[in-house]
Design a protein around this motif. Structure first.
Motif, short mmCIF file in Angstrom:
data_model
loop_
_atom_site.label_atom_id
_atom_site.label_comp_id
_atom_site.label_asym_id
_atom_site.label_seq_id
_atom_site.Cartn_x
_atom_site.Cartn_y
_atom_site.Cartn_z
N ILE A 23 -26.81 16.35 -1.28
CA ILE A 23 -25.70 15.48 -1.67
C ILE A 23 -26.04 14.04 -1.27
CG2 ILE A 23 -23.24 15.06 -1.47
CD1 ILE A 23 -24.02 17.72 -2.80
N THR A 24 -25.94 13.13 -2.21
CA THR A 24 -26.24 11.72 -1.93
C THR A 24 -25.11 11.10 -1.11
OG1 THR A 24 -25.26 11.15 -4.09
CG2 THR A 24 -27.64 11.45 -3.99
N PRO A 25 -25.40 10.03 -0.36
CA PRO A 25 -24.39 9.47 0.57
C PRO A 25 -23.12 8.98 -0.10
CG PRO A 25 -26.58 8.67 1.13
CD PRO A 25 -26.73 9.39 -0.16
N ASP A 26 -23.18 8.62 -1.40
CA ASP A 26 -21.98 8.08 -2.05
C ASP A 26 -21.08 9.17 -2.61
OD1 ASP A 26 -23.96 8.76 -3.90
OD2 ASP A 26 -23.11 7.44 -5.43
N ARG A 27 -21.46 10.43 -2.48
CA ARG A 27 -20.67 11.50 -3.06
C ARG A 27 -20.23 12.50 -1.98
NH1 ARG A 27 -20.53 11.06 -8.42
NH2 ARG A 27 -22.20 9.89 -9.46
N GLY A 28 -19.49 12.00 -1.00
CA GLY A 28 -19.02 12.87 0.06
C GLY A 28 -18.12 13.97 -0.42
N TYR A 29 -17.40 13.74 -1.52
CA TYR A 29 -16.50 14.77 -2.05
C TYR A 29 -17.25 16.03 -2.44
CZ TYR A 29 -18.21 13.87 -6.77
OH TYR A 29 -19.00 13.77 -7.88
N ALA A 30 -18.56 15.89 -2.75
CA ALA A 30 -19.35 17.04 -3.20
C ALA A 30 -19.79 17.93 -2.04
CB ALA A 30 -20.57 16.56 -3.97
N LEU A 31 -19.44 17.58 -0.79
CA LEU A 31 -19.74 18.45 0.34
C LEU A 31 -18.64 19.48 0.51
CD1 LEU A 31 -21.12 15.79 2.85
CD2 LEU A 31 -22.40 17.66 1.83
N SER A 32 -18.16 20.01 -0.59
CA SER A 32 -17.09 21.01 -0.56
C SER A 32 -17.12 21.79 -1.86
CB SER A 32 -15.71 20.36 -0.38
OG SER A 32 -15.39 19.57 -1.52
N VAL A 33 -16.63 23.02 -1.81
CA VAL A 33 -16.51 23.81 -3.03
C VAL A 33 -15.50 23.16 -3.96
CG1 VAL A 33 -15.90 26.08 -3.94
CG2 VAL A 33 -17.10 25.90 -1.76
N ARG A 34 -14.46 22.57 -3.40
CA ARG A 34 -13.45 21.88 -4.20
C ARG A 34 -14.07 20.77 -5.04
NH1 ARG A 34 -9.73 17.12 -1.90
NH2 ARG A 34 -8.12 16.99 -3.51
N GLY A 35 -14.90 19.94 -4.42
CA GLY A 35 -15.48 18.81 -5.14
C GLY A 35 -16.46 19.23 -6.21
N LEU A 36 -17.32 20.21 -5.89
CA LEU A 36 -18.29 20.66 -6.88
C LEU A 36 -17.61 21.39 -8.02
CD1 LEU A 36 -21.10 21.88 -4.46
CD2 LEU A 36 -21.13 19.83 -5.88
N ALA A 37 -16.55 22.14 -7.73
CA ALA A 37 -15.81 22.84 -8.79
C ALA A 37 -15.17 21.83 -9.73
CB ALA A 37 -14.75 23.74 -8.17
N ARG A 38 -14.69 20.71 -9.20
CA ARG A 38 -14.09 19.69 -10.06
C ARG A 38 -15.13 19.11 -11.02
NH1 ARG A 38 -9.46 16.84 -9.23
NH2 ARG A 38 -9.43 17.42 -7.03
#
Length: 836
Positions: free
Chosen positions: A175-190
């Motif tokens: 996960i790149t530093p600007d995409r903290g939301y992607a450090l979760s199942v919720r973010g990747l599912a979105r």
């Protein structure tokens, strides 16, 4: 981030027939970096759920061994009966009544481990009770896999694979530093829902119940460092309650070790929603909680057992404290004094929103990275702390008993959402392909943004969602539209090079020089353009040496090398040292690169902003402040075979000072320039074996043997030679002119002259060439003699002269006249006379 597809399917129902490769490809298409795909090794044959009925401890053996009878379900007993099976097992982490995984005879576990009925320890073992590692679903091997005790009776004997996750697949992402939301199942599912254009239900969207009592009294002394602090208190938790197997399995898939129910629940919510939580033992808290900066002299013993000195001040460590002092290093790690223990019954769950720069400074200061700090330093959604703590509390009550007795949600400085004006022409301008208004609006709404009406000139007003603090300007919104539409939809168009361009004459000359040196056996290297005082001292550069006047970087990559180089020699020497330390014996290296020479009293430019192009005046000041950057060439030859390698043909030969000078001459010949060589003294060369390389009377570099003291200090082989010349000091290249070749024979003459010892042979050669005129085709020195056959204080120089005319055959008298004229000029200039 490790994404379990089974976990993902609970948040986002996958379209029918979706494969793991399709999921991974879609993640790549939306800008995520997929590093690996982990699948569970297959298990073939009967693998069923079993319940331990009896355990018999076998005695008289060297290690503990148990004989167990296990109910494996109807039809799975010996000979297809319903009877239990007897199984030998050495693990001791299970008791009668536990549910386990049993591999029946005929099963083949990962690693081609076949299970069969066998006699051991005087008993018949009719299968195997499996551990996590034996099943290939983890690495733990402390004992066998124990499932939930409340497994329904009708599930005993059924296939264990779906329950234990043997069919799950894990996708590992960077996960790149600007995409903290992607450090979760919720973010990747979105992201996946947007890419597939399917509905998405936010798992963090839940109605929070009213609580009569507060979770815990909290004061925010630093409302910017902590903008929100939510707590939920759960009382009467069973401290012996284990984490359910499904929870442990999901944590294992995420790469997190199971610890206890309370800790496992907080870790599960962190991966599920992206909100890190912390659990305190409520019985160990003293008074109200205060979130503040550490004060001078405070320390904290963290959960890893280390006692850490906390940094005070406005940029110091942010801590969670009670009346006893700090109890947690905010956003990074909790304190040992309030740790969840084996007897904890009352739990206080904390979910907070911390300032990312503050967390980043603290974790680097204490060198204490954690899964929580990794998310907090990238920014966590400030809208979900309360929902996350409620979810954790519900799980804790469900599997650990007790009841929720209070909730509180203290707000600090509120978040002000930013509204961005996005011209509808901007996506096409930046991405290079058209996007209609409906596409732009749909993709931004899928990200979670609010698109509210139109601005001026057909622009839309976009308010990013709370979980995307990285969206701050129109270009960020364009990136979201482009990645969700697919980067592969942006066609690749090769730009057409304008006519008449190509390499400049200077570039062609530089390439020709590099190719010629490579053909001479030298190896090109590229070194970093940074130097430090130590390198300059080792080369012997004095305090008043102009090469010590260098540009100092404000933010150097290496604190010990904070300056830009003014010479190529330090980098070339460092490369040679590295190769010698790895066993190289003979080196012939060269480098072509820029050096950086600061200007005297340069202007001080201001700091231009990035929201608009600097003005012409600002650019002029910036350009005037830049250092001069001439292109230099340097070479270094070291070792006993640096000039001629040894072999069956004979012994090798090390390069000498004359070889370094000849390399400089060779560069001049390729550049079409006649270089002069004049004796000189220059650090770091040997005072008596150094030459100044000149174009006319203009020095452009030096060549020769390095001084013995420098060679010893640098650890280089004896007699190491080097050269460095300024290629920008060479005249502009001119078109080559074909030489005139005379069809008439040449006349070869030898001329020996006596000159004072201090006279340079090159000066005598120049004088002879000047006196010989156009008929003198070449002059070559072939012998130098000093001894008793010439007067004291003199030396004899012997030259080979080649005389030729372009239009006739010369007579002996013509050649003699040329020789006499050349000797006359040498005698007039330098006092040369014909040797007797």
């Amino acid at each position: 981030m490790r994404l379990s597809l089974a976990w993902l399917a609970d948040v986002l129902p996958l379209p029918a027939g979706t494969t793991v490769d399709q999921v991974a490809d879609t993640l790549v298409q939306v800008g995520q970096e997929v590093e690996a795909v982990h699948t569970v090794p297959p298990t073939t044959g009967p693998l069923v759920l079993g319940r331990v009925l009896t355990i018999e401890e076998l005695t008289g053996l060297k290690k503990p061994i148990r004989f167990c009878t296990v109910d494996v379900g109807p039809g799975n007993g010996p000979d297809g009966s319903d009877e239990p099976r007897g199984i030998i097992c050495g693990a001791r982490n299970f008791v009668e009544g536990d549910t386990v995984v049993v591999a029946l005879p005929g099963a083949v576990l990962p690693g081609d481990f076949a299970i069969a009925t066998r006699k051991t320890y005087g008993r018949i073992s009719d299968g195997m009770i499996c551990s996590v590692r034996e099943l290939g679903i983890g690495t733990e091997h402390d004992g066998i896999l124990v499932l939930d005790r409340d497994t329904p009776a009708d599930q005993i004997g059924t296939d264990a694979r779906p329950l234990i996750g043997a069919e799950d697949t894990v996708i590992e992402l960077a996960i790149t530093p600007d995409r903290g939301y992607a450090l979760s199942v919720r973010g990747l599912a979105r992201d996946l829902a947007a890419a597939w254009d399917v509905p998405f239900t936010d798992p963090a969207a839940r109605v929070l119940p009213d609580r009569a009592q507060p979770g815990w009294p909290v004061t925010l002394a630093d409302p910017v460092g902590c903008r929100r602090f939510a707590t939920v208190r759960v009382a009467g938790v069973d401290p012996t309650a284990p984490s359910p197997f499904w929870l442990r399995r999901r944590l294992a898939a995420a790469g997190i070790r199971s610890i206890s129910l309370a800790v496992d629940v907080t870790n599960y919510v962190m991966v599920h929603l992206g909100q890190p939580l912390h659990a305190f033992d409520a019985d160990t808290l003293s008074g109200a909680i205060e979130v503040r900066r550490a004060v001078a002299g405070e320390t904290l013993t963290t959960l890893d057992g280390a006692t850490r000195k906390l940094a005070a001040g406005p940029d110091g460590d942010l801590v969670v404290a009670d009346e006893s002092g700090p109890i947690s290093l905010a956003g990074i790690m909790g304190g040992a004094s309030t740790e969840i223990g084996d007897g904890t019954e009352n739990v206080l769950l904390e979910g907070a929103t911390w300032d990312p720069p503050t967390i980043a400074r603290s974790l680097r200061r204490h060198r204490l990275p954690s899964e929580a700090s990794r998310r907090f330093e990238r920014a966590v959604d400030p809208a979900i702390p309360a929902a996350a703590t409620e979810l954790a509390a519900d799980l804790l009550v469900t599997y650990g008993g007790g009841e929720i007795v209070g909730r509180s949600d203290v707000q600090g400085e509120p978040f002000t959402p930013v509204t961005i004006t996005l011209p509808l022409s901007e996506p096409e301008r930046l991405a290079g392909r058209p996007y209609d208004r409906a596409t732009v609006v749909r993709r931004l709404e899928q990200v979670g943004a609010t698109v509210s009406g139109s601005g001026q000139d057909g622009a839309v007003l976009v308010t990013p969602p709370s979980w995307r603090p990285d969206l701050t300007r129109p270009a960020d919104l364009v990136e979201e539209v482009a990645r969700l539409e697919g980067y592969d939809t942006i066609t690749s168009v090769l730009p057409v090079a304008p006519a008449g361009t190509g390499l400049t004459p200077t570039q062609r000359r530089t390439r020709a020089i590099a190719a010629d040196l490579a053909s001479a056996g030298l190896i090109e290297v590229l070194s970093f353009p940074f130097v430090g005082v130590a390198e300059l001292d080792a080369l012997g550069f004095g305090g008043d040496d102009v090469r010590r006047r260098a540009v100092t970087l404000a933010n150097p990559l290496d604190a010990e090398k904070p300056q830009l180089r003014t010479s190529l020699l330090p980098g070339l020497v460092e490369t040679a040292q590295r190769n010698l330390s790895r066993g190289a014996r003979d080196l012939a290296l060269y480098e072509i690169g820029s050096v950086f020479l600061p200007k005297a009293n340069p202007p001080t430019p201001g700091k231009p902003t990035v929201d608009a192009r600097p003005s012409d005046a600002e650019l002029a000041v910036l350009d005037a402040a830049l250092p001069q950057q001439p292109l230099h060439l340097a070479a270094l030859l070291a070792g006993p075979g640096s000039q001629e390698r040894p072999g069956w043909w004979g012994a090798g030969r090390p390069a000498g000072w004359a070889d370094a000078i000849e390399l400089a001459r060779r560069v001049g010949r390729v550049a079409g320039v006649s270089l002069r060589v004049v004796p000189a003294e220059q650090t770091p060369w040997h005072p008596g074996r150094c030459a100044s390389i000149r174009v006319g009377d203009w020095p452009i570099g030096f060549a020769g043997e390095l001084a013995p003291s420098v060679v010893e200090r640098l650890g280089l082989p004896p007699r190491t030679v080097a050269l460095e010349v300024n290629l920008d000091g060479l005249p502009d290249p001119v078109p080559a002119v074909a030489p005139r070749i005379s069809p008439y024979p040449a006349v070869n003459l030898d001329l020996a002259v006596v000159v004072p010892v201090g006279t340079a042979a090159a000066d005598v050669q120049d004088a002879l060439r000047g006196g010989g005129g156009e008929l003198l085709e070449s002059v070559r020195l072939f012998d130098v003699y000093t001894g008793d056959r010439v007067p004291a204080g003199t030396k004899s120089l012997a030259f080979a002269l080649q005389v030729r005319a372009a239009d006739r055959t010369l007579t002996a008298a013509d050649a003699t006249a040329v020789r006499d004229a050349a000797l006359a000029v040498a005698g007039e200039r330098l006092g040369a006379r014909l040797r007797d």
